[in-house]
Write a protein that holds these residues in place. Structure first.
Motif, PDB file in Angstrom:
ATOM      1  N   GLN A 167       5.013   7.266  12.456  1.00 62.78           N
ATOM      2  CA  GLN A 167       4.164   6.536  11.521  1.00 62.78           C
ATOM      3  C   GLN A 167       3.598   7.469  10.449  1.00 62.78           C
ATOM      4  O   GLN A 167       3.466   7.072   9.280  1.00 62.78           O
ATOM      5  CB  GLN A 167       3.008   5.856  12.271  1.00 62.78           C
ATOM      6  CG  GLN A 167       3.436   4.852  13.326  1.00 62.78           C
ATOM      7  CD  GLN A 167       4.029   3.579  12.737  1.00 62.78           C
ATOM      8  OE1 GLN A 167       4.521   3.559  11.626  1.00 62.78           O
ATOM      9  NE2 GLN A 167       4.002   2.502  13.514  1.00 62.78           N
ATOM     10  N   ILE A 168       3.275   8.694  10.824  1.00 62.58           N
ATOM     11  CA  ILE A 168       2.807   9.664   9.830  1.00 62.58           C
ATOM     12  C   ILE A 168       3.934  10.018   8.872  1.00 62.58           C
ATOM     13  O   ILE A 168       3.736  10.082   7.647  1.00 62.58           O
ATOM     14  CB  ILE A 168       2.273  10.932  10.529  1.00 62.58           C
ATOM     15  CG1 ILE A 168       1.032  10.608  11.359  1.00 62.58           C
ATOM     16  CG2 ILE A 168       1.942  12.013   9.494  1.00 62.58           C
ATOM     17  CD1 ILE A 168       0.564  11.746  12.239  1.00 62.58           C
ATOM     18  N   GLU A 169       5.134  10.237   9.419  1.00 57.52           N
ATOM     19  CA  GLU A 169       6.297  10.574   8.600  1.00 57.52           C
ATOM     20  C   GLU A 169       6.597   9.465   7.593  1.00 57.52           C
ATOM     21  O   GLU A 169       7.007   9.740   6.454  1.00 57.52           O
ATOM     22  CB  GLU A 169       7.507  10.810   9.507  1.00 57.52           C
ATOM     23  CG  GLU A 169       8.772  11.220   8.780  1.00 57.52           C
ATOM     24  CD  GLU A 169       8.684  12.623   8.194  1.00 57.52           C
ATOM     25  OE1 GLU A 169       9.413  12.892   7.213  1.00 57.52           O
ATOM     26  OE2 GLU A 169       7.888  13.436   8.699  1.00 57.52           O
ATOM     27  N   SER A 170       6.406   8.220   7.993  1.00 55.91           N
ATOM     28  CA  SER A 170       6.686   7.094   7.095  1.00 55.91           C
ATOM     29  C   SER A 170       5.520   6.809   6.143  1.00 55.91           C
ATOM     30  O   SER A 170       5.578   5.837   5.388  1.00 55.91           O
ATOM     31  CB  SER A 170       6.986   5.834   7.912  1.00 55.91           C
ATOM     32  OG  SER A 170       5.813   5.313   8.515  1.00 55.91           O
ATOM     33  N   ARG A 171       4.460   7.631   6.202  1.00 59.54           N
ATOM     34  CA  ARG A 171       3.305   7.507   5.314  1.00 59.54           C
ATOM     35  C   ARG A 171       2.651   6.127   5.451  1.00 59.54           C
ATOM     36  O   ARG A 171       2.334   5.455   4.461  1.00 59.54           O
ATOM     37  CB  ARG A 171       3.703   7.772   3.859  1.00 59.54           C
ATOM     38  CG  ARG A 171       4.369   9.122   3.653  1.00 59.54           C
ATOM     39  CD  ARG A 171       4.838   9.312   2.219  1.00 59.54           C
ATOM     40  NE  ARG A 171       3.705   9.418   1.308  1.00 59.54           N
ATOM     41  CZ  ARG A 171       3.059  10.539   1.040  1.00 59.54           C
ATOM     42  NH1 ARG A 171       3.429  11.677   1.631  1.00 59.54           N
ATOM     43  NH2 ARG A 171       2.057  10.556   0.193  1.00 59.54           N
ATOM     44  N   LEU A 172       2.440   5.723   6.687  1.00 55.37           N
ATOM     45  CA  LEU A 172       1.900   4.402   6.958  1.00 55.37           C
ATOM     46  C   LEU A 172       0.544   4.190   6.295  1.00 55.37           C
ATOM     47  O   LEU A 172       0.258   3.109   5.779  1.00 55.37           O
ATOM     48  CB  LEU A 172       1.782   4.182   8.475  1.00 55.37           C
ATOM     49  CG  LEU A 172       1.196   2.836   8.911  1.00 55.37           C
ATOM     50  CD1 LEU A 172       2.044   1.687   8.395  1.00 55.37           C
ATOM     51  CD2 LEU A 172       1.074   2.769  10.422  1.00 55.37           C
ATOM     52  N   TYR A 173      -0.299   5.208   6.295  1.00 60.23           N
ATOM     53  CA  TYR A 173      -1.635   5.082   5.710  1.00 60.23           C
ATOM     54  C   TYR A 173      -1.560   4.657   4.251  1.00 60.23           C
ATOM     55  O   TYR A 173      -2.297   3.765   3.815  1.00 60.23           O
ATOM     56  CB  TYR A 173      -2.382   6.417   5.827  1.00 60.23           C
ATOM     57  CG  TYR A 173      -3.771   6.390   5.223  1.00 60.23           C
ATOM     58  CD1 TYR A 173      -4.859   5.944   5.958  1.00 60.23           C
ATOM     59  CD2 TYR A 173      -3.986   6.820   3.906  1.00 60.23           C
ATOM     60  CE1 TYR A 173      -6.133   5.919   5.399  1.00 60.23           C
ATOM     61  CE2 TYR A 173      -5.256   6.790   3.347  1.00 60.23           C
ATOM     62  CZ  TYR A 173      -6.319   6.348   4.101  1.00 60.23           C
ATOM     63  OH  TYR A 173      -7.581   6.318   3.539  1.00 60.23           O
ATOM     64  N   GLU A 174      -0.638   5.280   3.505  1.00 57.43           N
ATOM     65  CA  GLU A 174      -0.510   4.971   2.089  1.00 57.43           C
ATOM     66  C   GLU A 174       0.118   3.599   1.859  1.00 57.43           C
ATOM     67  O   GLU A 174      -0.154   2.944   0.852  1.00 57.43           O
ATOM     68  CB  GLU A 174       0.331   6.032   1.373  1.00 57.43           C
ATOM     69  CG  GLU A 174      -0.338   7.386   1.241  1.00 57.43           C
ATOM     70  CD  GLU A 174      -0.092   8.288   2.434  1.00 57.43           C
ATOM     71  OE1 GLU A 174       0.315   7.765   3.503  1.00 57.43           O
ATOM     72  OE2 GLU A 174      -0.307   9.497   2.308  1.00 57.43           O
ATOM     73  N   GLN A 204      -0.183   0.915   3.892  1.00 57.64           N
ATOM     74  CA  GLN A 204      -0.938  -0.188   4.453  1.00 57.64           C
ATOM     75  C   GLN A 204      -1.793  -0.866   3.383  1.00 57.64           C
ATOM     76  O   GLN A 204      -2.516  -0.206   2.630  1.00 57.64           O
ATOM     77  CB  GLN A 204      -1.858   0.335   5.568  1.00 57.64           C
ATOM     78  CG  GLN A 204      -2.290  -0.713   6.553  1.00 57.64           C
ATOM     79  CD  GLN A 204      -1.228  -0.984   7.606  1.00 57.64           C
ATOM     80  OE1 GLN A 204      -0.280  -0.252   7.725  1.00 57.64           O
ATOM     81  NE2 GLN A 204      -1.416  -2.041   8.367  1.00 57.64           N
ATOM     82  N   GLY A 205      -1.706  -2.187   3.297  1.00 59.95           N
ATOM     83  CA  GLY A 205      -2.563  -2.944   2.402  1.00 59.95           C
ATOM     84  C   GLY A 205      -2.240  -2.822   0.931  1.00 59.95           C
ATOM     85  O   GLY A 205      -3.051  -3.226   0.085  1.00 59.95           O
ATOM     86  N   SER A 206      -1.059  -2.311   0.571  1.00 65.64           N
ATOM     87  CA  SER A 206      -0.743  -2.059  -0.840  1.00 65.64           C
ATOM     88  C   SER A 206       0.186  -3.095  -1.454  1.00 65.64           C
ATOM     89  O   SER A 206       0.610  -2.946  -2.595  1.00 65.64           O
ATOM     90  CB  SER A 206      -0.124  -0.663  -0.993  1.00 65.64           C
ATOM     91  OG  SER A 206       1.047  -0.543  -0.210  1.00 65.64           O
ATOM     92  N   ALA A 207       0.530  -4.151  -0.722  1.00 65.41           N
ATOM     93  CA  ALA A 207       1.411  -5.183  -1.267  1.00 65.41           C
ATOM     94  C   ALA A 207       0.663  -6.042  -2.290  1.00 65.41           C
ATOM     95  O   ALA A 207      -0.567  -6.132  -2.274  1.00 65.41           O
ATOM     96  CB  ALA A 207       1.948  -6.060  -0.139  1.00 65.41           C
ATOM     97  N   VAL A 208       1.417  -6.671  -3.180  1.00 60.43           N
ATOM     98  CA  VAL A 208       0.838  -7.607  -4.142  1.00 60.43           C
ATOM     99  C   VAL A 208       0.629  -8.946  -3.441  1.00 60.43           C
ATOM    100  O   VAL A 208       1.575  -9.515  -2.886  1.00 60.43           O
ATOM    101  CB  VAL A 208       1.770  -7.787  -5.359  1.00 60.43           C
ATOM    102  CG1 VAL A 208       1.210  -8.849  -6.307  1.00 60.43           C
ATOM    103  CG2 VAL A 208       1.949  -6.465  -6.096  1.00 60.43           C
ATOM    104  N   THR A 209      -0.595  -9.463  -3.455  1.00 62.74           N
ATOM    105  CA  THR A 209      -0.892 -10.737  -2.787  1.00 62.74           C
ATOM    106  C   THR A 209      -1.881 -11.547  -3.621  1.00 62.74           C
ATOM    107  O   THR A 209      -2.518 -11.021  -4.548  1.00 62.74           O
ATOM    108  CB  THR A 209      -1.508 -10.513  -1.384  1.00 62.74           C
ATOM    109  OG1 THR A 209      -2.876 -10.115  -1.540  1.00 62.74           O
ATOM    110  CG2 THR A 209      -0.756  -9.450  -0.596  1.00 62.74           C
ATOM    111  N   ASN A 210      -2.028 -12.807  -3.231  1.00 66.47           N
ATOM    112  CA  ASN A 210      -3.088 -13.653  -3.802  1.00 66.47           C
ATOM    113  C   ASN A 210      -4.094 -14.043  -2.723  1.00 66.47           C
ATOM    114  O   ASN A 210      -4.754 -15.079  -2.817  1.00 66.47           O
ATOM    115  CB  ASN A 210      -2.482 -14.911  -4.450  1.00 66.47           C
ATOM    116  CG  ASN A 210      -1.774 -15.802  -3.427  1.00 66.47           C
ATOM    117  OD1 ASN A 210      -1.631 -15.436  -2.250  1.00 66.47           O
ATOM    118  ND2 ASN A 210      -1.326 -16.976  -3.853  1.00 66.47           N
ATOM    119  N   PHE A 211      -4.182 -13.229  -1.678  1.00 67.00           N
ATOM    120  CA  PHE A 211      -5.002 -13.566  -0.516  1.00 67.00           C
ATOM    121  C   PHE A 211      -6.477 -13.758  -0.874  1.00 67.00           C
ATOM    122  O   PHE A 211      -7.150 -14.618  -0.299  1.00 67.00           O
ATOM    123  CB  PHE A 211      -4.872 -12.496   0.565  1.00 67.00           C
ATOM    124  CG  PHE A 211      -3.501 -12.415   1.187  1.00 67.00           C
ATOM    125  CD1 PHE A 211      -2.594 -13.453   1.043  1.00 67.00           C
ATOM    126  CD2 PHE A 211      -3.110 -11.293   1.920  1.00 67.00           C
ATOM    127  CE1 PHE A 211      -1.329 -13.392   1.612  1.00 67.00           C
ATOM    128  CE2 PHE A 211      -1.849 -11.226   2.498  1.00 67.00           C
ATOM    129  CZ  PHE A 211      -0.958 -12.266   2.334  1.00 67.00           C
TER     130      PHE A 211
END
Length: 355
Positions: free
Chosen positions: A146-153, A155-162
């Motif tokens: 998960q660190i290698e895949s840069r999960l932190y960066e 997470q939550g960065s998708a474009v949404t209308n939530f």
């Protein structure tokens, strides 16, 4: 003749199940307490080394000597190698406040902390990975991935209308649910692969797929049928999220995001709400997963939508050249060969013990 004093089996089974749960809970608490004590001990040792080096000018060679002396004094205790003592020093340096060690960092195994010290340099990110490890029960290998895949960066960065279509706090929770991009490194697809090829590959690797999606996803089905006014529509992938308590639709695309994709997803979400959603369920969420996207186009496409929709991208493992596909082993073949090799190694070990 049966013992009349013996309880009914149904009552006894329930009693036994309850006792088993109590034992398991106690075991977990005991293991957690041991781990907390170990991590706190390592932090205290690291703090002492750090203070001596800072206040008395001790050099790095003192760690080598200290490792030898501690091993001599405690020969049955592992963990006093020079390398581990250096980790203890780094750990104390990273967490100067003992209160921090008593809470998040002490709740994960020591070698998880070592991974974080090596791979994550920003304190806020390190705390975030600790929290995710606790919530999801990540092994050390999964944490590294998960660190290698840069999960932190991601997470939550998708474009949404939530924020416009969901109430609080559901909108914030749903936003954090999505990643951008999703990494499907466990797949190898050719350049001519279509959406159905990607869908089949993800279903075949559903465990890897669920791991990348994150905690809480429960797989409902692929090509899930919905009948509206006598006409059948099929959803690429349908999930239920156990924390958000809602259905999640994923529409797979092997092309760049197009505005018309959002209208189609808006219809799918409305249909699931009308047909499948239980009164206690939260509103259904749609995720359009594309090969690429223009952020401005995606944002404009979602502005007029009445249903909660997110747009994200996926990255698939490197394509395998056609001329190599016939000679390269598949993942299944590699796993089979590894299992065979492990069995042979185990047999050799037993043979060695018998001689």
């Amino acid at each position: 003749m049966t013992d009349s004093l013996f309880p009914k089996l149904t009552s006894y089974d329930a009693f036994l199940t309850s006792l088993k749960q109590h034992v398991r809970t106690a075991q977990m608490r005991a293991a957690l307490a041991v781990n907390q004590e170990l991590v706190l001990l390592y932090w205290q040792i690291g703090r002492e080394i750090l203070q001596r080096q800072q206040e008395e000018g001790w050099g790095t060679k003192v760690i080598e000597r200290l490792a030898k002396d501690l091993k001599r004094e405690f020969p049955d205790i592992r963990g006093f190698s020079a390398r581990n003592l250096k980790y203890m020093r780094s750990f104390a340096e990273a967490y100067p406040d003992e209160q921090i060690v008593q809470q998040p960092a002490a709740q994960i195994p020591w070698f998880h902390n070592c991974v974080l010290l090596d791979r994550v340099k920003v304190p806020e990110q390190r705390v975030w990975y600790i929290q995710q490890t606790n919530q999801n029960g990540w092994s050390r290998a999964i944490l590294e991935m998960q660190i290698e895949s840069r999960l932190y960066e991601r997470q939550g960065s998708a474009v949404t209308n939530f924020s416009q279509t969901l109430p609080q706090p559901q909108s914030d929770l749903a936003q954090q649910l999505l990643k951008d991009p999703y990494h499907f490194d466990f797949l190898t697809l050719g350049k001519e692969a279509q959406e159905r090829d990607l869908e089949r590959a993800l279903v075949e690797r559903i465990r890897n797929f669920l791991l990348e999606l994150g905690a809480g996803f429960s797989f409902v089905g692929s090509q899930y049928p919905l009948e509206v006014s006598g006409q059948e529509y099929r959803l690429d992938l349908l999930f239920y999220h156990l924390t958000l308590r809602c259905f999640v639709i994923i529409d797979l695309k092997m092309v760049e995001f197009q505005p018309e994709f959002s209208g189609k997803m808006n219809f799918y979400v409305s249909a699931v709400n009308a047909i499948l959603r239980h009164p206690d369920d939260q509103p259904t969420i749609g995720i359009i997963l594309c090969k690429s996207k223009n952020k401005t186009v995606a944002e404009l496409a979602l502005q007029g939508m009445t249903q909660p929709i997110g747009v994200s991208t996926h990255k698939i493992g490197q394509d395998v050249p056609e001329q190599l596909k016939g000679i390269m082993p598949t993942v299944e073949q590699l796993e089979m060969e590894l299992d065979t090799a492990a069995a042979q190694l185990e047999a050799q070990k037993h043979d060695g013990l018998d001689t």
